[in-house]
Design an enzyme around this catalytic site. Structure first.
Site, PDB file in Angstrom:
ATOM      1  N   HIS A  75       0.825  -1.217   0.000  1.00  0.00           N
ATOM      2  CA  HIS A  75       0.000   0.000   0.000  1.00  0.00           C
ATOM      3  C   HIS A  75       0.862   1.272   0.000  1.00  0.00           C
ATOM      4  O   HIS A  75       0.473   2.275  -0.578  1.00  0.00           O
ATOM      5  CB  HIS A  75      -1.036   0.004   1.138  1.00  0.00           C
ATOM      6  CG  HIS A  75      -0.488   0.061   2.513  1.00  0.00           C
ATOM      7  ND1 HIS A  75      -0.197  -1.069   3.251  1.00  0.00           N
ATOM      8  CD2 HIS A  75      -0.209   1.117   3.303  1.00  0.00           C
ATOM      9  CE1 HIS A  75       0.239  -0.712   4.439  1.00  0.00           C
ATOM     10  NE2 HIS A  75       0.246   0.612   4.499  1.00  0.00           N
ATOM     11  N   CYS A 160     -31.242  -1.371  -8.695  1.00  0.00           N
ATOM     12  CA  CYS A 160     -32.269  -1.930  -7.820  1.00  0.00           C
ATOM     13  C   CYS A 160     -33.679  -1.581  -8.300  1.00  0.00           C
ATOM     14  O   CYS A 160     -34.665  -2.079  -7.762  1.00  0.00           O
ATOM     15  CB  CYS A 160     -32.075  -1.440  -6.391  1.00  0.00           C
ATOM     16  SG  CYS A 160     -32.264   0.349  -6.218  1.00  0.00           S
TER      17      CYS A 160
END
Length: 185
Positions: A75, A160
């Site tokens: 990272h 949705c």
């Protein structure tokens, strides 16, 4: 050559990521993709690696690359290598983590290790009710106060079936903003 790091969290809008990367690659922009485990539900990581010929990193890579003291920390390395960080799509869950400093996966560790003098674009993607929740405004305001650039969600019929604000910005909008930021470097 500028280097863009796209950090993808779990939202159905992740299906747009290959298009964003493809357009950046066509513009000779070096691009790396980081995906959360849950975002892999919407992406074919191997297909992206193969077809777009870019590096794609997952949480597992964070653990596989470090063996002993002195080894690079993924990272940190990824945050140093990139000129621009793009959080797209930025889910409600990951936005909550980022805005409170939680760093429990590769994506959120990169954000926490990011040099805040370098630009960050964020592209929220969530259901209309989630976007309209009062905590979302607080989180967006906090990220903007850190100097992050909001690419706001749009109004449309969501996956949705609900209609309203919350869909991630269009690919063209995101790519244009990336190019504008890179031109300002």
């Amino acid at each position: 050559m500028p280097h863009v790091l796209i950090a993808c969290s779990a939202s159905v809008a992740a299906i747009k990521i290959p298009d964003i990367i493809s357009q950046l690659v066509q513009k000779n922009i070096s691009t790396t993709l980081v995906v959360t485990e849950a975002s892999k539900h919407f992406l074919d990581v191997e297909k992206i690696r193969k077809d777009l010929k870019i590096d794609v990193y997952t949480d597992q890579n964070e653990w596989d690359t470090w063996k002993t003291r002195g080894d690079p920390v993924l990272h940190i390395e990824l945050s140093k290598k990139a000129d621009l960080l793009v959080l797209a799509p930025l889910s409600a869950n990951t936005m909550a983590k980022v805005s409170t400093g939680i760093c429990d996966n590769l994506l959120t560790c990169i954000v926490r290790a990011w040099n805040v003098s370098k630009p960050v674009l964020f592209c929220p993607s969530m259901n209309t009710q989630m976007w309209n929740h009062p905590v979302t405004k607080d989180q967006v305001d906090k990220l903007v106060s850190w100097g992050y650039c909001l690419i706001p969600p749009i109004v449309k019929t969501l996956m949705c079936g609900d209609h309203g604000i919350g869909a991630m910005a269009e690919v063209e909008t995101i790519v244009n903003q990336i190019m504008e930021e890179l031109n300002n470097l």
